[in-house]
Design a protein around this motif. Sequence first.
Motif, mmCIF file in Angstrom:
data_model
loop_
_atom_site.group_PDB
_atom_site.id
_atom_site.type_symbol
_atom_site.label_atom_id
_atom_site.label_comp_id
_atom_site.label_asym_id
_atom_site.label_seq_id
_atom_site.Cartn_x
_atom_site.Cartn_y
_atom_site.Cartn_z
ATOM 1 N N VAL A 62 0.862 -1.190 0.000
ATOM 2 C CA VAL A 62 0.000 0.000 0.000
ATOM 3 C C VAL A 62 0.900 1.244 0.000
ATOM 4 O O VAL A 62 2.123 1.116 -0.044
ATOM 5 C CB VAL A 62 -0.960 0.008 1.221
ATOM 6 C CG1 VAL A 62 -1.927 -1.159 1.135
ATOM 7 C CG2 VAL A 62 -0.180 -0.050 2.540
ATOM 8 N N ASN A 63 0.290 2.445 0.056
ATOM 9 C CA ASN A 63 1.172 3.603 -0.165
ATOM 10 C C ASN A 63 1.746 4.261 1.082
ATOM 11 O O ASN A 63 2.479 5.233 0.985
ATOM 12 C CB ASN A 63 0.530 4.623 -1.106
ATOM 13 C CG ASN A 63 -0.529 5.467 -0.426
ATOM 14 O OD1 ASN A 63 -0.763 5.314 0.781
ATOM 15 N ND2 ASN A 63 -1.162 6.344 -1.163
ATOM 16 N N SER A 64 1.444 3.713 2.269
ATOM 17 C CA SER A 64 2.107 4.211 3.480
ATOM 18 C C SER A 64 1.816 3.266 4.636
ATOM 19 O O SER A 64 0.911 2.424 4.566
ATOM 20 C CB SER A 64 1.605 5.621 3.837
ATOM 21 O OG SER A 64 0.273 5.561 4.317
ATOM 22 N N ASP A 67 -1.746 4.128 5.889
ATOM 23 C CA ASP A 67 -2.802 3.435 5.140
ATOM 24 C C ASP A 67 -2.806 1.936 5.433
ATOM 25 O O ASP A 67 -3.868 1.309 5.414
ATOM 26 C CB ASP A 67 -2.643 3.681 3.635
ATOM 27 C CG ASP A 67 -3.380 4.942 3.196
ATOM 28 O OD1 ASP A 67 -3.887 5.674 4.063
ATOM 29 O OD2 ASP A 67 -3.459 5.179 1.971
ATOM 30 N N ARG A 218 -7.260 -1.385 -1.409
ATOM 31 C CA ARG A 218 -6.152 -0.463 -1.729
ATOM 32 C C ARG A 218 -6.314 0.111 -3.131
ATOM 33 O O ARG A 218 -5.605 1.026 -3.522
ATOM 34 C CB ARG A 218 -4.809 -1.179 -1.637
ATOM 35 C CG ARG A 218 -4.571 -2.128 -2.811
ATOM 36 C CD ARG A 218 -3.170 -2.628 -2.928
ATOM 37 N NE ARG A 218 -3.130 -3.695 -3.940
ATOM 38 C CZ ARG A 218 -2.094 -4.441 -4.182
ATOM 39 N NH1 ARG A 218 -0.982 -4.283 -3.508
ATOM 40 N NH2 ARG A 218 -2.153 -5.381 -5.113
ATOM 41 N N ASN A 234 -7.388 5.194 -3.054
ATOM 42 C CA ASN A 234 -6.385 4.687 -3.999
ATOM 43 C C ASN A 234 -5.070 4.667 -3.233
ATOM 44 O O ASN A 234 -4.482 5.709 -2.974
ATOM 45 C CB ASN A 234 -6.324 5.632 -5.198
ATOM 46 C CG ASN A 234 -5.399 5.095 -6.269
ATOM 47 O OD1 ASN A 234 -4.670 4.127 -6.055
ATOM 48 N ND2 ASN A 234 -5.421 5.729 -7.421
ATOM 49 N N SER A 235 -4.641 3.491 -2.838
ATOM 50 C CA SER A 235 -3.482 3.398 -1.942
ATOM 51 C C SER A 235 -2.571 2.241 -2.341
ATOM 52 O O SER A 235 -2.358 1.301 -1.591
ATOM 53 C CB SER A 235 -3.955 3.217 -0.495
ATOM 54 O OG SER A 235 -2.846 3.137 0.362
#
Length: 372
Positions: A62-64, A67, A218, A234-235
């Motif tokens: 995922v983006n972090s 998240d 995600r 959106n991740s």
Amino acid sequence: MGLKNYEVPSKDYAEQYRQLMPAIRDEISRVFLEENPVLGDSVVAFENAFAAHTGVRHAVGVNSGTDALVLALRVLDLEPGDEVVVPANTFFATITAVNMAGARPVLVDPDPDTLNLTAAGVTAAITDRTRVLLPVHLYGRLAPMTELVELADLKGLHVVEDAAQAHGAADAAGRRAGAFGNLGCFSFHPSKNLGAFGDGGIITTDNTETAATIRCLRNLGKVDKYHVGHIAPNSKLDTLQAAILRIKLTHLDAWNNRRRAIAGRYQTELAGVGDLDLPDNPGGEAHVYHLFVIRTEAREALRIHLRAGSINAGIHYPVPPHLQAFDPDHKAGDFPVTEAAARTVLSLPVSWELTDRQIDLVISSIRDFFGC
Ligand SMILES: *Cc1c(COP(=O)(O)O)cnc(C)c1O
């Protein structure tokens, strides 16, 4: 201020990449020419490698790290008013992630020695609305997962690990952070033990159905190209970050060993100096020393002394989450262990790329400060 303005920075990204540059440059060129920029083959390859390293069946990029926590909690279908038990002394995102997932964080003061949650501490906070225990492996030291998982099983609770600071940390049997709970959440913020060149995160789980739902959550809630099953962000982990992380993962164990060696030097060479309270090395376990956090009543003066000697020592964390503007429900005095930590903690440079000479400087500067 750039990280390189100190003779001993807390970390030196340029030095880290200098050592890896040929491999990363080749891989980036290949990925640009061969892969899909979004959810490319490198994402799958890295997810599989990270799952294998952690010792779980699935990992979803995922983006972090934030998240990762939000989506791991969302997959548990919490209702408003459901409670998630978290340590009061953590990076604040552990707690705001619970709010963002629509549940209520219940803060517990940690153990004063390890600054991690314990089963005894958590027990008093459990109510009939409690659904999840969310321990943090603070500074790279495992929370006591055997007793926490036992308690969760007894009470019918989920366990979500915040392993953002603990890539590779393991118990005496070699079981790794992210493999104890129902879900494990990691950050690849550049400062972490395994970091991307930018943001990233990952969720680990043994549950195949859970992993599939997170893959959907995600990616805008999409169940296939044209059908949307959930309202979701959106991740995604970028292909390029996954490609870089895949190379870096092969070095993680060696980097963690180097961190332990630096920590071992501090533990030996700073023992008994001034009023320093040093983190102990948990016997048999693999602590990965994301941070080497000492405690002293002279924190502010020592920090200024180190800075004058061109050594950057950080504070993790100076303002506890329960005293931040986002939390209107708590006040000073509510969590004494956490508040004492905020006043006394100081993070010594422990990043793997620092040289023995740089660590010598830290040790001699601290000994000077205390006059020994
Ligand atoms: C870094 C960190 C996070 C958040 O990770 P990001 O990737 O920065 O969103 C969450 N919890 C802890 C304990 C962290 O150290």
